[in-house]
Scaffold this motif. Structure first.
Motif, PDB file in Angstrom:
ATOM      1  N   GLN A  38       6.411   4.541  -3.047  1.00  0.00           N
ATOM      2  CA  GLN A  38       5.427   4.754  -3.894  1.00  0.00           C
ATOM      3  C   GLN A  38       4.785   6.074  -3.677  1.00  0.00           C
ATOM      4  N   TRP A  39       4.448   6.231  -2.210  1.00  0.00           N
ATOM      5  CA  TRP A  39       3.781   7.470  -1.907  1.00  0.00           C
ATOM      6  C   TRP A  39       4.562   8.696  -2.296  1.00  0.00           C
ATOM      7  N   MET A  40       5.710   8.744  -2.107  1.00  0.00           N
ATOM      8  CA  MET A  40       6.577   9.840  -2.544  1.00  0.00           C
ATOM      9  C   MET A  40       6.731  10.152  -3.816  1.00  0.00           C
ATOM     10  N   ALA A  41       6.134   9.000  -4.677  1.00  0.00           N
ATOM     11  CA  ALA A  41       6.089   9.254  -5.932  1.00  0.00           C
ATOM     12  C   ALA A  41       4.867   9.717  -6.567  1.00  0.00           C
ATOM     13  N   GLY A  42       3.989   9.805  -5.242  1.00  0.00           N
ATOM     14  CA  GLY A  42       2.631  10.106  -5.711  1.00  0.00           C
ATOM     15  C   GLY A  42       1.512   9.183  -5.610  1.00  0.00           C
ATOM     16  N   ASP A  43       1.758   8.158  -5.374  1.00  0.00           N
ATOM     17  CA  ASP A  43       0.637   7.065  -5.227  1.00  0.00           C
ATOM     18  C   ASP A  43      -0.185   7.086  -3.905  1.00  0.00           C
ATOM     19  N   GLU A  44      -1.187   7.705  -4.025  1.00  0.00           N
ATOM     20  CA  GLU A  44      -2.137   7.669  -2.849  1.00  0.00           C
ATOM     21  C   GLU A  44      -2.652   6.289  -2.314  1.00  0.00           C
ATOM     22  N   ARG A  45      -2.603   5.415  -3.156  1.00  0.00           N
ATOM     23  CA  ARG A  45      -3.044   3.929  -2.566  1.00  0.00           C
ATOM     24  C   ARG A  45      -1.921   3.573  -1.586  1.00  0.00           C
TER      25      ARG A  45
END
Length: 144
Positions: A38-45
């Motif tokens: 998720q983080w690598m997909a751009g999700d800062e949460r």
């Protein structure tokens, strides 16, 4: 006879506990893997969730390594380094183990810098004793 039943009961209980631990570790790895994706997909949460999951363990680990000041800064530096290299995380170990390795290396680097700075201060013959002591205090952060 009673002893056999007790031993069998202990073994079953032990096996059950081992299975629960393995399931928990698998769940942790799955959750960490999902958060990384998720983080690598751009999700800062996801980054926030990773920090919340592992910051406490990293702080405790730092204390066990002998760090007694700036623990929060060390944990923050660990996450900065980890997030900048997250693409290279291979999942050979758990995310937490990888974070511990990064933190341990940061501690080693800081100790090397401290020893290096300390020797620089001692090698400055033009400083009088009181200035050397002041520089020594600052050398913990390599600031003269």
């Amino acid at each position: 006879m009673a002893r056999r039943r007790l031993n069998a009961s202990v073994r079953r209980s032990s096996n059950r506990a081992e299975r629960m631990i393995q399931a928990e570790q698998t769940d942790d790895a799955s959750l960490d893997g999902a958060l990384i994706a998720q983080w690598m997909a751009g999700d800062e949460r996801a980054a926030t969730a990773i920090v919340e999951r592992h910051a406490g363990a990293l702080a405790r680990f730092a204390v066990r390594l002998g760090v007694d000041e700036d623990v929060d800064e060390l944990v923050q530096d660990t996450f900065i380094k980890a997030f900048s290299a997250l693409g290279s995380f291979r999942s050979d170990s758990s995310l937490r183990t990888w974070l511990f390795t990064i933190e341990r290396r940061l501690v080693i680097d800081r100790r090397r810098r401290f020893v290096s700075c300390e020797s620089e201060v001692l090698d400055e013959p033009h400083l009088d004793q009181s200035r050397r002591q002041d520089s020594h205090v600052d050398s913990r952060r390599c600031v003269h």
